[in-house]
Each structure stands twice: as structure tokens, then as C-alpha cells.
Design an enzyme around this catalytic site. Structure first.
Site, short mmCIF file in Angstrom:
data_model
loop_
_atom_site.label_atom_id
_atom_site.label_comp_id
_atom_site.label_asym_id
_atom_site.label_seq_id
_atom_site.Cartn_x
_atom_site.Cartn_y
_atom_site.Cartn_z
N LYS A 22 -1.60 -8.93 -5.40
CA LYS A 22 -1.07 -8.73 -6.76
C LYS A 22 -0.09 -9.83 -7.15
O LYS A 22 -0.20 -10.42 -8.23
CB LYS A 22 -0.38 -7.36 -6.85
CG LYS A 22 0.40 -7.15 -8.12
CD LYS A 22 1.11 -5.82 -8.14
CE LYS A 22 2.43 -5.78 -7.41
NZ LYS A 22 3.58 -6.38 -8.12
N ASN A 23 0.87 -10.11 -6.29
CA ASN A 23 1.92 -11.05 -6.67
C ASN A 23 1.43 -12.49 -6.76
O ASN A 23 2.00 -13.29 -7.50
CB ASN A 23 3.13 -10.93 -5.73
CG ASN A 23 3.87 -9.62 -5.95
OD1 ASN A 23 3.61 -8.91 -6.93
ND2 ASN A 23 4.77 -9.28 -5.05
N CYS A 117 15.73 -3.37 -12.79
CA CYS A 117 14.69 -2.42 -12.43
C CYS A 117 15.20 -1.54 -11.33
O CYS A 117 16.35 -1.64 -10.93
CB CYS A 117 13.39 -3.14 -12.09
SG CYS A 117 13.00 -3.16 -10.39
N ARG A 122 18.04 -7.67 -11.74
CA ARG A 122 17.12 -8.77 -11.43
C ARG A 122 17.37 -9.95 -12.37
O ARG A 122 16.64 -10.15 -13.32
CB ARG A 122 15.67 -8.26 -11.48
CG ARG A 122 15.43 -7.14 -10.49
CD ARG A 122 14.03 -6.61 -10.51
NE ARG A 122 13.09 -7.46 -9.81
CZ ARG A 122 11.85 -7.08 -9.48
NH1 ARG A 122 11.43 -5.88 -9.78
NH2 ARG A 122 11.06 -7.90 -8.84
N ASP A 305 9.46 -5.93 0.52
CA ASP A 305 8.45 -5.03 -0.05
C ASP A 305 7.80 -4.14 1.02
O ASP A 305 6.99 -3.27 0.68
CB ASP A 305 7.38 -5.84 -0.80
CG ASP A 305 7.90 -6.39 -2.12
OD1 ASP A 305 9.06 -6.09 -2.48
OD2 ASP A 305 7.17 -7.13 -2.80
N ARG A 397 0.58 0.66 -9.89
CA ARG A 397 0.88 -0.70 -10.37
C ARG A 397 0.41 -1.74 -9.35
O ARG A 397 0.12 -2.87 -9.71
CB ARG A 397 2.39 -0.88 -10.55
CG ARG A 397 2.96 -0.04 -11.66
CD ARG A 397 4.44 -0.28 -11.77
NE ARG A 397 4.66 -1.58 -12.37
CZ ARG A 397 5.72 -1.91 -13.09
NH1 ARG A 397 6.67 -1.04 -13.29
NH2 ARG A 397 5.83 -3.10 -13.62
C1 UD1 Z 1 9.16 -11.08 -6.10
C2 UD1 Z 1 8.14 -9.98 -5.93
C3 UD1 Z 1 8.82 -8.71 -5.43
C4 UD1 Z 1 9.61 -9.01 -4.15
C5 UD1 Z 1 10.53 -10.20 -4.35
C6 UD1 Z 1 11.20 -10.63 -3.04
C7 UD1 Z 1 6.53 -10.56 -7.65
C8 UD1 Z 1 5.93 -10.18 -8.95
N1 UD1 Z 1 7.51 -9.73 -7.22
O1 UD1 Z 1 10.09 -10.63 -7.09
O2 UD1 Z 1 7.83 -7.73 -5.19
O3 UD1 Z 1 10.39 -7.88 -3.80
O4 UD1 Z 1 9.81 -11.33 -4.85
O5 UD1 Z 1 10.23 -10.96 -2.08
O6 UD1 Z 1 6.14 -11.49 -7.01
N2 UD1 Z 1 17.68 -13.83 -8.04
C9 UD1 Z 1 18.75 -14.31 -8.78
N3 UD1 Z 1 18.50 -15.16 -9.84
C10 UD1 Z 1 17.24 -15.51 -10.20
C11 UD1 Z 1 16.16 -15.00 -9.45
C12 UD1 Z 1 16.41 -14.16 -8.39
O7 UD1 Z 1 19.90 -13.99 -8.50
O8 UD1 Z 1 17.08 -16.28 -11.16
C13 UD1 Z 1 17.93 -12.94 -6.88
C14 UD1 Z 1 17.42 -11.52 -7.12
O9 UD1 Z 1 18.40 -10.70 -7.73
C15 UD1 Z 1 17.11 -11.06 -5.69
C16 UD1 Z 1 16.65 -12.34 -5.00
O10 UD1 Z 1 17.15 -13.42 -5.79
O11 UD1 Z 1 18.27 -10.58 -5.06
C17 UD1 Z 1 15.16 -12.48 -4.82
O12 UD1 Z 1 14.52 -12.37 -6.07
P1 UD1 Z 1 13.09 -13.05 -6.38
O13 UD1 Z 1 12.57 -13.68 -5.13
O14 UD1 Z 1 13.22 -13.87 -7.60
O15 UD1 Z 1 12.20 -11.80 -6.70
P2 UD1 Z 1 11.08 -11.65 -7.79
O16 UD1 Z 1 10.38 -12.96 -7.99
O17 UD1 Z 1 11.64 -10.97 -9.00
#
Ligand code: UD1
Length: 432
Positions: A22-23, A117, A122, A305, A397
């Protein structure tokens, strides 16, 4: 609204075919609109998050032809809008990948601000930092993120934290920027590599995906491609934990064992047998597992995850386990539901202490989010007796035909409408 009715207590056994990731697919589908030629994506998982993103893509004017359950043809030539509104973002957070894709292709994009979420706040500051470094002006106004550039120019970007989303989003925009972009401290998850491979198959020039540094040489335009998504590492890990929790024997087909190493290592450590083959893995468990310490980390560490599913396995382990969540600040909500099933778990900040019990009690529980929902289904299947899991729209989902795949492994599970008492009664009669 539907729910699962589950009669647990059986050792589940057999073969399960793992769907596309999915991701990875979410990033790939966004990337697909970056060319005006036709793109074919195969091995797409048929889950609601993917279908919601496809609607968002059609919403900006791209042509979307679903050839079959797992194949889609996309043509971005007809895009008439670079605005993705709140309705789509609300349904699928990853529609923010359209920000990077549209900005890269058209030098402008407006996407509704994704909210927090259920697993923690996030933020997307790192995505925005990357777009700004590429020369875009980014303004947040009336809950919309508006990004615009006269021309995107390659840059040297150092991410403050490792982010899957920021890595993909910046990579999307940078591949059509002028000149060279270097992104440091990037995420290394298999889906990052898959999105980069797909972009390269469209003519992009991306090197280093899967390492800490990604180097991109901008190209003028991208062309059509046919590409197959990698298998879903988290769906696979979920079925691995299912085999462990139900003392079953499950062979997962269509997996890349290398992507599962952190999960495999932890299961082997607690006494589960895992046999790796070329593109399949057999997981069996005949005795009570041992306790463990689990710390979630970015890839190749133990994936966040998989944290709820592993907690379920450890909730019936022999001894006290410690689960340390390092990625999301609020990912233990499901513990309250597991307690209804007899689990003894204490949460202190980002750590859960799990006192392993002999077994789960059957109970009526509610899925608080996608992965925790799947974890509760595992607990219900391990519990000897009748359980219900509600709010399964979260589970759908990200898990394709979850109930069907479980039935094929011998599980007694039915999906019924929440208000259909007759169906519930019929199910209970059929399993006594
Ligand atoms: C993706 C996955 C999600 C998984 C996560 C971590 C998808 C659609 N979702 O989510 O299932 O749990 O990776 O493996 O692929 N952060 C910031 N600033 C930013 C971006 C992130 O502070 O601009 C922080 C977030 O709050 C979190 C950490 O970085 O604590 C990791 O987030 P991120 O890797 O970006 O997760 P997603 O891409 O949202």
C-alpha cells in the site's frame, strides 16, 4: 458500517498470497501523473486507501482506468487542476504526495493541510522545507498549502528527521527540477526504493534510494512505463504474527524475505520458526513464545507499523516484554481494547510493559486505527471463543480481503453489517 464476527482458538494454517505494498503504491500512483504518457501500475492492492487516492488523481483531471482489481492505467495529460482539496486529504492523508508530484510537473500545487491522526500529530514541516529548498514559495492559507515556483532548481537538503513522506514528496518534486538535488538523512524503507525505481523507469535519474543519501539529476520530462509494486511488508508481517499468536503454520507467498528481516529476527528470538524461501516465508509456532524487548525504529529497524501486532504476540508470551515506540507519540491506544481481552499491559510514555498471560479472553473490541485493528483481529483469532471487532473500515484501508484470506487459513470470521443482529446470531449458532 461493518464488523467482524470471530470464533477464535484455532491454529491457523495454509498459504496466503501477500498483496502489493500500500505505502509504495501511494507514492507510485502520485508519481504516475507526472508524465503526459500512459502509465500502467500492476500488483496494486485493492484497499480503500488506494481507491481514495485514485479518486483524488481523477479529481485533478488525470485519466484513471481500473483494468482489474490489481491493475490501473493512468494518464496525466488531461490534468486541469493543481488543487487537491480537504475532502480528498481527509479520506487519504497520502494525497499530500500530489503536492510534490504537481509541483514538480506544473511548478504549482495547492493541497489541503493534513491534520493529525490517531497515532500522533503528523507535521509536514520537512516536506515544506524540501520544497522551499528547491525554490518554491510555500504559503499556508485557509488550511491550504500553496506551493509555487517559477522554476524548481536542484538543491542540497538535509532532513532534520528521517521521514518516509518527506523523502518521497521531495524526491517527486526534485526529479523534474533543473540540476542536481542531494537529499541527506532520508528514509530507507523498501517503498522509498520502489517509488525511486518507478520514477527511474519513467526516465528520472535518481541514485542512492535505500541509503541515507539520495542524489537526483533533474530531467526535462518523464515518459510512460509499466511497473509492478513490491509486496506489502506490513501485511506479510501481520500474517507472520498471526501464525505466532494462534500457534499456526502459515506460508506467505509473494514476499521479499529481505524486507521482513527485522520482523523475522524478533519472531525467531521469541521462539517462532521462520523458514525463508526465494519469494515465500513459512512461519510456524508450536509452543508458548518467550518475552522480548521491542524498539521501533526506521528501516531496517523494527517497523512502527508492526508494533501493535507484535504486542499481541507478546501479550501471551512467557514473561514480561517491553515495547518502546520511537516513531509515533500516541500509538498505544489499542492497549485499552487488549485489556478487555485479559491482557496485562502498563503504558508509561512511549513504553508499554506487557506481562504475558496464558491466553486472551474473547471480547467485543473496537479498532482504533489500521494496524491496531489488525492486531485486535489477531488477538480475537487467538482467543478461545466468540469475539467481535468493530470499526473495521480502518482495517480495510490497508488489508485486501482480510476476512477472506483469514478464512482460507481456517479462521471462523464473518464480515457483517453492525446492525445485522440476525447474521451475528446465525454466525454464533454455526460455530458452536
Ligand atoms: C509513513 C507510513 C506510515 C508509517 C510511517 C513510519 C505511508 C503512507 N505511511 O508515514 O504507515 O507509520 O511512515 O514508518 O507511507 N515528521 C516530522 N515532520 C515531517 C515529517 C515527519 O516531524 O515533516 C515526524 C513524524 O511526526 C513522525 C516521524 O517524523 O514522528 C516519521 O514520520 P514519517 O516517516 O513522515 O511518516 P509518514 O510518511 O507520515
Amino acid at each position: 458500517m461493518e464488523k467482524y464476527l470471530i470464533q477464535g482458538g484455532k491454529a491457523l494454517a495454509g498459504e496466503v498470497h501477500i498483496s502489493g505494498a500500500k505505502n509504495a503504491a501511494l507514492g507510485i500512483l502520485a508519481a504516475a501523473i507526472m508524465t503526459d504518457e500512459e502509465v500502467t501500475i500492476e500488483n496494486l492492492p485493492d484497499v480503500s486507501d488506494i481507491n481514495a487516492l485514485l479518486e483524488a488523481i481523477a479529481g485533478v483531471g488525470a485519466k484513471v482506468d481500473r483494468i482489474d482489481k490489481h491493475t490501473v492505467k493512468i494518464n496525466g495529460a488531461g490534468i486541469i487542476s493543481t488543487v487537491v482539496d480537504y475532502d480528498y486529504i481527509q479520506r487519504i492523508r497520502a494525497s499530500y504526495y500530489l503536492l510534490g508530484a504537481l509541483l514538480g510537473k506544473y511548478n504549482r500545487a495547492s493541497v489541503a493541510m493534513p491534520g493529525g491522526c490517531k497515532i500522533g500529530s503528523r507535521p509536514i514541516d520537512q516536506h515544506i522545507k524540501g520544497f522551499k529548498a528547491l525554490g518554491a514559495k510555500v504559503v499556508t492559507e485557509n488550511s491550504m498549502i500553496n506551493a509555487e515556483a517559477t522554476k524548481l532548481k536542484g538543491s542540497h537538503i538535509f532532513l532534520d528527521m528521517v521521514s518516509v513522506g518527506a523523502t518521497i514528496n521531495i524526491m517527486l518534486a526534485a526529479c523534474l527540477a533543473e540540476g542536481k538535488t542531494i537529499i541527506e538523512n532520508v528514509a530507507k524503507e523498501p517503498h522509498i526504493v520502489d517509488v525511486a525505481n518507478f520514477l527511474n523507469s519513467m526516465g528520472a535519474n535518481i541514485k542512492g534510494a535505500g541509503t541515507d543519501v539520495i542524489r537526483i539529476n533533474g530531467v526535462e520530462k518523464l515518459h510512460g512505463s509499466t511497473y509492478s509494486c513490491i509486496p506489502d511488508q506490513i501485511e506479510a508481517g501481520t500474517f507472520m504474527c498471526l501464525a505466532a499468536a494462534t500457534k499456526g503454520d502459515i506460508t506467505l507467498k509473494n514476499v521479499i524475505p529481505k524486507h521482513l528481516e527485522a520482523i523475522t529476527a524478533k519472531l525467531v528470538e521469541i521462539g517462532v520458526d521462520v523458514m525463508e524461501m526465494d519469494d515465500s516465508v513459512r512461519v510456524s509456532c508450536s509452543k508458548r513464545v518467550n518475552s522480548a524487548i521491542v524498539k521501533t525504529r526506521v528501516y531496517p529497524g523494527f517497523p512502527t507499523d508492526m508494533q501493535p501486532q507484535m504486542t499481541v504476540v507478546l501479550a501471551i508470551a512467557d514473561g514480561i516484554s517491553t515495547i518502546n515506540e520511537n516513531i509515533w507519540e500516541d500509538r498505544f491506544k489499542y492497549v485499552a481494547e487488549l485489556r478487555k481481552m485479559g491482557s496485562v499491559i502498563t503504558v508509561e510514555g512511549s513504553t508499554a510493559f506487557v506481562e504475558g498471560q496464558e491466553a486472551f479472553y474473547p471480547a467485543k473490541v473496537e479498532a482504533p486505527d489500521l494496524r491496531a485493528g489488525a492486531a485486535l483481529v489477531i488477538a480475537a483469532l487467538a482467543a478461545d471463543g466468540y469475539s467481535e471487532v468493530t470499526s473495521i473500515e480502518y482495517i480495510e484501508r490497508g488489508y485486501e480481503d482480510f476476512d477472506l484470506k483469514l478464512r482460507n487459513l481456517g479462521a471462523s470470521i464473518e464480515k457483517v453489517d453492525v446492525s445485522d443482529e440476525k447474521a451475528a446470531q446465525k454466525f454464533r449458532m454455526s460455530v458452536v
